[in-house]
Design a protein around this motif. Structure first.
Motif, PDB file in Angstrom:
ATOM      1  N   TRP A   3       0.820  -1.200   0.000  1.00 33.41           N
ATOM      2  CA  TRP A   3       0.000   0.000   0.000  1.00 33.41           C
ATOM      3  C   TRP A   3       0.858   1.256   0.000  1.00 33.41           C
ATOM      4  O   TRP A   3       0.461   2.280  -0.547  1.00 33.41           O
ATOM      5  CB  TRP A   3      -0.998   0.001   1.161  1.00 33.41           C
ATOM      6  CG  TRP A   3      -0.381   0.066   2.522  1.00 33.41           C
ATOM      7  CD1 TRP A   3       0.028  -0.978   3.293  1.00 33.41           C
ATOM      8  CD2 TRP A   3      -0.078   1.238   3.259  1.00 33.41           C
ATOM      9  NE1 TRP A   3       0.553  -0.518   4.469  1.00 33.41           N
ATOM     10  CE2 TRP A   3       0.503   0.839   4.479  1.00 33.41           C
ATOM     11  CE3 TRP A   3      -0.237   2.598   3.024  1.00 33.41           C
ATOM     12  CZ2 TRP A   3       0.920   1.736   5.450  1.00 33.41           C
ATOM     13  CZ3 TRP A   3       0.178   3.498   3.988  1.00 33.41           C
ATOM     14  CH2 TRP A   3       0.743   3.072   5.186  1.00 33.41           C
ATOM     15  N   ALA A  26      -5.706   2.695   6.106  1.00 29.58           N
ATOM     16  CA  ALA A  26      -4.640   2.043   6.880  1.00 29.58           C
ATOM     17  C   ALA A  26      -4.622   2.566   8.315  1.00 29.58           C
ATOM     18  O   ALA A  26      -4.461   1.791   9.259  1.00 29.58           O
ATOM     19  CB  ALA A  26      -3.285   2.271   6.216  1.00 29.58           C
ATOM     20  N   GLU A  30      -5.917  -0.801  10.335  1.00 28.73           N
ATOM     21  CA  GLU A  30      -4.778  -1.693  10.567  1.00 28.73           C
ATOM     22  C   GLU A  30      -4.584  -1.953  12.054  1.00 28.73           C
ATOM     23  O   GLU A  30      -4.685  -1.043  12.865  1.00 28.73           O
ATOM     24  CB  GLU A  30      -3.488  -1.085  10.002  1.00 28.73           C
ATOM     25  CG  GLU A  30      -3.327  -1.256   8.525  1.00 28.73           C
ATOM     26  CD  GLU A  30      -3.097  -2.698   8.111  1.00 28.73           C
ATOM     27  OE1 GLU A  30      -2.561  -3.494   8.904  1.00 28.73           O
ATOM     28  OE2 GLU A  30      -3.469  -3.016   6.970  1.00 28.73           O
TER      29      GLU A  30
END
Length: 107
Positions: A3, A26, A30
């Protein structure tokens, strides 16, 4: 960390919105704190920065080091958005980190 490469490619093509979407995703989804920290750093480098995601991170991230990083970034931009001062005050009441205290004292 594919990414990260994707964000770099997207930014080189001039699509800030798409890069921001990847970084916010993210940052908010994440579980790995290192990845969230990288996403936060990426968001803070965008012009204009994505303040909504950074404010949310300063308040809600479970990792103190990530909250501190977000708070420090917000303190540098405290005059750009009225929500920043409010966020720093809320976080300062809850956290006792030196970065938070410094940001609070700069208000």
């Amino acid at each position: 960390m594919d990414w990260i490469e994707s964000v770099g490619e997207i930014l080189s093509e001039g699509d800030k919105k798409a890069a921001e979407e990847i970084l916010v995703s993210a940052l908010t989804s994440e579980s790995n704190p290192k990845i969230r920290m990288l996403a936060l750093e990426g968001l803070s480098m965008l012009e204009p920065p994505s303040l909504d995601a950074i404010i949310d991170t300063a308040i809600n991230d479970p990792e103190p080091t990530i909250r501190i990083q977000a708070e420090g970034y917000l303190a540098m931009h405290k005059d750009e958005d009225s929500r920043i001062k409010e966020t720093i005050l809320v976080v300062a009441e809850r956290d006792s980190h030196s970065q938070t205290e410094k940001a609070f004292n700069e208000l």
